[in-house]
Design an enzyme around this catalytic site. Structure first.
Site, PDB file in Angstrom:
ATOM      1  N   ARG A  46      26.750  47.840  51.492  1.00 56.33           N
ATOM      2  CA  ARG A  46      27.993  48.021  50.725  1.00 56.33           C
ATOM      3  C   ARG A  46      27.824  47.481  49.314  1.00 56.33           C
ATOM      4  O   ARG A  46      27.258  46.395  49.114  1.00 56.33           O
ATOM      5  CB  ARG A  46      29.136  47.290  51.426  1.00 56.33           C
ATOM      6  CG  ARG A  46      30.436  47.188  50.620  1.00 56.33           C
ATOM      7  CD  ARG A  46      31.491  46.454  51.428  1.00 56.33           C
ATOM      8  NE  ARG A  46      32.700  46.170  50.665  1.00 56.33           N
ATOM      9  CZ  ARG A  46      33.030  44.977  50.168  1.00 56.33           C
ATOM     10  NH1 ARG A  46      32.223  43.933  50.356  1.00 56.33           N
ATOM     11  NH2 ARG A  46      34.154  44.801  49.496  1.00 56.33           N
ATOM     12  N   ARG A  87      46.879  41.266  38.380  1.00 60.10           N
ATOM     13  CA  ARG A  87      46.231  39.988  38.075  1.00 60.10           C
ATOM     14  C   ARG A  87      46.970  39.262  36.957  1.00 60.10           C
ATOM     15  O   ARG A  87      47.639  39.874  36.123  1.00 60.10           O
ATOM     16  CB  ARG A  87      44.768  40.204  37.650  1.00 60.10           C
ATOM     17  CG  ARG A  87      43.838  40.531  38.793  1.00 60.10           C
ATOM     18  CD  ARG A  87      42.383  40.519  38.360  1.00 60.10           C
ATOM     19  NE  ARG A  87      41.493  40.801  39.462  1.00 60.10           N
ATOM     20  CZ  ARG A  87      41.004  39.903  40.301  1.00 60.10           C
ATOM     21  NH1 ARG A  87      41.334  38.628  40.144  1.00 60.10           N
ATOM     22  NH2 ARG A  87      40.208  40.246  41.281  1.00 60.10           N
ATOM     23  N   LYS A 235      40.749  51.648  53.310  1.00 61.58           N
ATOM     24  CA  LYS A 235      40.927  50.208  53.514  1.00 61.58           C
ATOM     25  C   LYS A 235      42.415  49.904  53.691  1.00 61.58           C
ATOM     26  O   LYS A 235      43.215  50.170  52.797  1.00 61.58           O
ATOM     27  CB  LYS A 235      40.360  49.432  52.329  1.00 61.58           C
ATOM     28  CG  LYS A 235      38.860  49.550  52.166  1.00 61.58           C
ATOM     29  CD  LYS A 235      38.366  48.861  50.919  1.00 61.58           C
ATOM     30  CE  LYS A 235      38.581  47.356  50.964  1.00 61.58           C
ATOM     31  NZ  LYS A 235      38.042  46.701  49.742  1.00 61.58           N
ATOM     32  N   THR A 293      35.737  41.067  56.551  1.00 57.93           N
ATOM     33  CA  THR A 293      36.216  39.873  55.848  1.00 57.93           C
ATOM     34  C   THR A 293      36.252  38.616  56.724  1.00 57.93           C
ATOM     35  O   THR A 293      36.845  38.611  57.805  1.00 57.93           O
ATOM     36  CB  THR A 293      37.609  40.077  55.223  1.00 57.93           C
ATOM     37  OG1 THR A 293      37.714  41.389  54.680  1.00 57.93           O
ATOM     38  CG2 THR A 293      37.832  39.072  54.106  1.00 57.93           C
TER      39      THR A 293
END
Length: 486
Positions: A46, A87, A235, A293
């Site tokens: 990945r 962000r 995802k 994760t």
């Protein structure tokens, strides 16, 4: 003198059925380490485009291909595009936020704010934040380490109270649990990154923060316009994705349970339930599923995992996930090779423990899936049998893998090089690249010859063959039982 301690007997396990994805980074990009990862059994590499530029991407994809060819094990590549994100802006120095402090997030830098001299603030890159958020909503900063509650909304900023304190640094990620944001699912950066991947023959593209099937359609149209056969991994990372889980699974080619942001966006106690539900949804729709994760997070700095991490990986294998994925462990970790080897050992041990115990798989519709189901039932009843199948588009392999044979490997032949690599994502599938003959029976004989030459089958082995056969000038699906002869 101490008596020698007894050692556990060495176990001989079958080939690993659960696939391993390793993320490439500074710790693993060298030729030597990359080759070691491939030899250790990594099935998919990945690339995280949140931390990659185009020059590095081209170089590393070519390096993967060259090493795969040298090793004789052609693995798949997955590009994880960044997707939309919110962000904070840059800060001259970090801000230490205290419990109860009033703090502003500003969407129009330089604008006047009420009591500006008394209230500290940081800019945010998402101008519609004021429109999307509601008074009383929660704002999570830096992966949930800092928590704030929205008190007021103004034209240029939102005013919050700090609930969980912490140090706020520049460019920290913001999560808004339960808030539907008006962000594009495919950004200009994503398109540019994906174009580089397509030009270099990327096998999978993972789309971040998928909220509905429409997000998948947008990327699929982009790939079609580029004439790319890359497959889409959706995802699931927020509540919208969970709400629309079934439509997302059906629209995508595979699903990634991205537990990092998912664990922030949803209550922690819900995460195991979401994971199990997502795995079952993928099984019921014949889609591969990746559990990702924090699988071996402690191995970023430690040579062995925690007992909890071992159990977490084991649960993913027990749940029959297609893949388990490493992130920081293999990008910046001190023990990347050991992390892959640890996943390999855990998966093999759990698979050995459950071997011969077929799970209750949801029923499938369609005549072809019923034929494949009969092949799996037959293989489950024959000790040490193997399933042999052939595919030009991947359906036969995906269907058989979704049916989760109890112990038989799925030996899958295809004439297409990219599909050959993409098949590495599927649980229990062992792909082979071979041109097909004009007649199905000759193709079967050629495949058996390849398997004998490589030592994968020997005389006396039982093969359950799921393929099409020629009958009255048309192809029909069939299941055959063949014995390998000398």
């Amino acid at each position: 003198m101490l008596a020698p301690q007894p050692t556990a007997p060495k176990r001989r396990y079958r080939s690993r059925r659960t696939k391993i994805i390793a993320t490439l980074g500074p710790a693993t990009e060298s030729e030597a380490t990359l080759e070691a990862l491939i030899r250790a059994g990594t099935d998919v590499i990945r690339l995280n485009m949140a931390h990659a530029n185009h020059e590095w991407t081209r170089s590393i994809l070519r390096r993967i291909r060259a090493i795969s060819a040298r090793v004789g094990r052609d693995i798949a590549t997955l590009m994880d595009i960044k997707g939309p994100e919110i962000r904070t802006g840059d800060l001259d120095t970090p801000l230490e936020l205290k419990v109860g402090e009033i703090f502003d997030f500003t969407v129009k830098p330089g604008s006047d704010r009420l009591d500006a001299e008394e209230v500290r603030s940081v800019d945010v890159n998402y101008r519609d934040l004021v429109n999307d958020i509601r008074i009383g909503d929660t704002v999570l900063v830096d992966n949930g380490l800092i928590t704030l509650e929205v008190l007021e909304k103004h034209d240029a900023h939102i005013r919050c109270r700090v609930l969980v304190p912490g140090e706020l640094k520049s460019r920290r990620h913001i999560n808004l649990p339960g808030v539907t944001v008006n962000l594009p699912s495919l950004t200009d950066k994503d398109r540019a990154d994906a174009t580089v991947g397509i030009e270099e023959g990327i096998d999978f593209i993972a789309l971040s923060f998928v909220r509905s099937a429409a997000d998948i359609a947008l990327l699929r149209d982009f790939l079609a316009a580029k004439k790319s056969k890359a497959r889409i991994v959706a995802k699931v990372e927020d509540q919208s994705g969970i709400t629309n889980l079934d439509e997302i699974v059906l629209a995508a080619d595979a699903l990634m349970i991205a537990r990092g942001d998912l664990g922030i966006e949803c209550p922690l106690e819900e995460l195991p339930i979401i994971q199990r539900r997502a795995v079952r949804a993928c099984l019921s729709h014949a889609r591969p599923v990746i559990v990702a994760t924090h699988m071996l997070e402690s191995m970023i700095t430690q040579p062995i995992p925690t007992r909890a991490e071992i159990t977490d990986v084991s649960n993913a294998v027990y749940e029959l996930a297609d893949c388990v994925m490493l992130s920081g462990e293999t990008t910046i970790g001190r023990y990347p090779l050991e992390s892959v080897q640890t996943l390999d050992k855990i998966a093999r041990r759990i698979e050995h423990e459950t071997e011969g115990l077929p799970e209750s798989i949801p029923p499938f519709n369609g005549e072809r899936m019923k034929v494949l189901h009969s092949a799996v039932v037959l293989a489950n009843q024959l000790p040490d049998s193997k399933i042999l199948t052939f595919t030009r588009h991947g359906f036969m392999a995906h269907g058989l893998a979704a049916l989760r044979p109890a112990k038989a490997p799925i030996l899958t032949f295809t004439p297409h090089e990219q599909l050959f690599r993409q098949l590495r994502l599927l649980r229990a599938v062992e792909p082979y690249l071979m041109p097909f003959a004009g007649e199905p029976d000759i193709t079967i004989e050629n495949a058996i010859a390849v398997l004998k030459k490589t030592g994968r089958v020997t005389a006396g082995d039982k093969l359950v063959v799921a393929t099409d056969i020629l009958s009255h000038d048309r192809l029909i699906d069939s299941v055959q039982l063949r014995t390998v002869f000398d």
